[in-house]
Design a protein around this motif. Structure first.
Motif, mmCIF file in Angstrom:
data_model
loop_
_atom_site.group_PDB
_atom_site.id
_atom_site.type_symbol
_atom_site.label_atom_id
_atom_site.label_comp_id
_atom_site.label_asym_id
_atom_site.label_seq_id
_atom_site.Cartn_x
_atom_site.Cartn_y
_atom_site.Cartn_z
ATOM 1 N N SER A 1 54.175 -38.152 -68.253
ATOM 2 C CA SER A 1 53.770 -36.818 -67.829
ATOM 3 C C SER A 1 54.750 -35.770 -68.352
ATOM 4 O O SER A 1 55.946 -36.042 -68.485
ATOM 5 C CB SER A 1 53.736 -36.740 -66.302
ATOM 6 O OG SER A 1 52.821 -37.664 -65.784
ATOM 7 N N ILE B 1 50.131 -22.719 -70.169
ATOM 8 C CA ILE B 1 50.730 -23.765 -69.358
ATOM 9 C C ILE B 1 49.960 -25.047 -69.638
ATOM 10 O O ILE B 1 48.742 -25.106 -69.446
ATOM 11 C CB ILE B 1 50.661 -23.422 -67.859
ATOM 12 C CG1 ILE B 1 51.371 -22.085 -67.602
ATOM 13 C CG2 ILE B 1 51.274 -24.555 -67.014
ATOM 14 C CD1 ILE B 1 51.061 -21.485 -66.248
ATOM 15 N N ARG C 1 40.472 -28.766 -68.078
ATOM 16 C CA ARG C 1 40.937 -30.121 -67.755
ATOM 17 C C ARG C 1 40.073 -31.102 -68.529
ATOM 18 O O ARG C 1 38.853 -30.997 -68.522
ATOM 19 C CB ARG C 1 40.822 -30.414 -66.277
ATOM 20 C CG ARG C 1 41.131 -31.898 -65.966
ATOM 21 C CD ARG C 1 41.112 -32.187 -64.510
ATOM 22 N NE ARG C 1 42.393 -31.743 -63.968
ATOM 23 C CZ ARG C 1 42.717 -31.824 -62.684
ATOM 24 N NH1 ARG C 1 41.860 -32.285 -61.816
ATOM 25 N NH2 ARG C 1 43.900 -31.408 -62.275
ATOM 26 N N LEU D 1 55.314 -31.144 -68.629
ATOM 27 C CA LEU D 1 54.877 -29.784 -68.342
ATOM 28 C C LEU D 1 55.476 -28.876 -69.406
ATOM 29 O O LEU D 1 56.672 -28.929 -69.680
ATOM 30 C CB LEU D 1 55.348 -29.341 -66.954
ATOM 31 C CG LEU D 1 55.026 -27.903 -66.558
ATOM 32 C CD1 LEU D 1 53.521 -27.696 -66.422
ATOM 33 C CD2 LEU D 1 55.731 -27.553 -65.249
ATOM 34 N N TRP E 1 49.295 -35.640 -67.594
ATOM 35 C CA TRP E 1 49.630 -36.693 -66.653
ATOM 36 C C TRP E 1 48.673 -37.861 -66.816
ATOM 37 O O TRP E 1 47.676 -37.747 -67.517
ATOM 38 C CB TRP E 1 49.644 -36.156 -65.229
ATOM 39 C CG TRP E 1 48.430 -35.355 -64.852
ATOM 40 C CD1 TRP E 1 48.164 -34.048 -65.174
ATOM 41 C CD2 TRP E 1 47.306 -35.798 -64.136
ATOM 42 N NE1 TRP E 1 46.941 -33.671 -64.686
ATOM 43 C CE2 TRP E 1 46.398 -34.727 -64.032
ATOM 44 C CE3 TRP E 1 46.931 -37.017 -63.552
ATOM 45 C CZ2 TRP E 1 45.166 -34.832 -63.386
ATOM 46 C CZ3 TRP E 1 45.725 -37.111 -62.893
ATOM 47 C CH2 TRP E 1 44.869 -36.028 -62.814
ATOM 48 N N GLU F 1 49.918 -29.099 -68.797
ATOM 49 C CA GLU F 1 50.422 -30.188 -67.983
ATOM 50 C C GLU F 1 49.639 -31.448 -68.338
ATOM 51 O O GLU F 1 48.403 -31.435 -68.328
ATOM 52 C CB GLU F 1 50.269 -29.886 -66.498
ATOM 53 C CG GLU F 1 50.871 -30.951 -65.619
ATOM 54 C CD GLU F 1 50.832 -30.593 -64.146
ATOM 55 O OE1 GLU F 1 51.407 -31.371 -63.364
ATOM 56 O OE2 GLU F 1 50.233 -29.572 -63.772
ATOM 57 N N ASP G 1 45.735 -30.698 -68.403
ATOM 58 C CA ASP G 1 45.361 -29.471 -67.704
ATOM 59 C C ASP G 1 45.999 -28.318 -68.452
ATOM 60 O O ASP G 1 47.193 -28.371 -68.775
ATOM 61 C CB ASP G 1 45.893 -29.458 -66.265
ATOM 62 C CG ASP G 1 45.109 -30.354 -65.347
ATOM 63 O OD1 ASP G 1 43.870 -30.375 -65.453
ATOM 64 O OD2 ASP G 1 45.735 -31.025 -64.503
ATOM 65 N N SER H 1 55.367 -24.711 -70.723
ATOM 66 C CA SER H 1 54.934 -23.356 -70.403
ATOM 67 C C SER H 1 55.617 -22.395 -71.359
ATOM 68 O O SER H 1 56.820 -22.514 -71.621
ATOM 69 C CB SER H 1 55.308 -23.003 -68.957
ATOM 70 O OG SER H 1 54.892 -21.688 -68.659
#
Length: 169
Positions: free
Chosen positions: A55, A164, A135, A57, A168, A166, A91, A59
């Motif tokens: 995972s 952004i 998504r 993230l 996972w 993300e 996402d 941004s």
């Protein structure tokens, strides 16, 4: 002058260089209107954000005018490239962007459009419903994500998009 006789010429992925276009009439003297359009082709300009098997993230806030127009809407398109080493869910959100109406596209390594925010919306709650979210489950592979604005300017002329991402599993 006759109307309705139109010639077309299309070349994809021209290499850098100088080109000359010669236009001439076929049957009569008269005025010839010539239009030449060119579009910057992805993935020549992109930001590689990495290779991921876990995972992550990401941004970033970017000024649209720093980027070329790829999709043909005359506004800068911000392109991110990333590689997944295993199947994951992505996402993406433009929540918090200064641009008020945005869009997201996802392309594969062959530059085929796989998805966009209209056909793959996420369940994010956003303050501005015109800021894109998406998504989508993805298999391992290389992907390009394109962030773009749909409208030329917002009310205060701050042309930035916050992207952004993300991922996972």
């Amino acid at each position: 002058m006759q109307t309705g006789k139109v010639g077309h010429l299309f070349y994809e992925r021209l290499p850098p260089g100088t080109y000359y276009v010669i236009v001439e009439g076929n049957e009569t003297d008269g005025e010839i209107k010539t239009t030449i359009s060119g579009y910057y082709h992805c993935p020549d300009s992109y930001q590689d954000i990495g290779t991921f098997g876990d995972s992550f993230l990401f941004s970033e806030e970017e000024w649209m005018d720093n980027y070329p127009d790829i999709l043909g809407n005359e506004l800068g398109d911000i392109v991110y490239r990333f590689t997944l080493t295993k199947p994951m869910i992505i996402d993406v959100s433009h929540q918090g962007s200064k641009e008020q109406c945005t869009a997201i596209q996802l392309w594969d390594i062959e530059l085929n459009k796989l998805a966009d925010n209209l056909s793959n919306p996420s369940n994010f709650t956003t303050i501005n419903p015109n800021q894109a979210t998406m998504r989508i489950p993805l298999s391992a592979g290389v992907y390009y994500l394109i962030s773009e604005s749909i409208e030329a300017f917002n009310s205060n002329n701050d042309r930035t998009i916050t992207t952004i991402i993300e991922v996972w599993f």
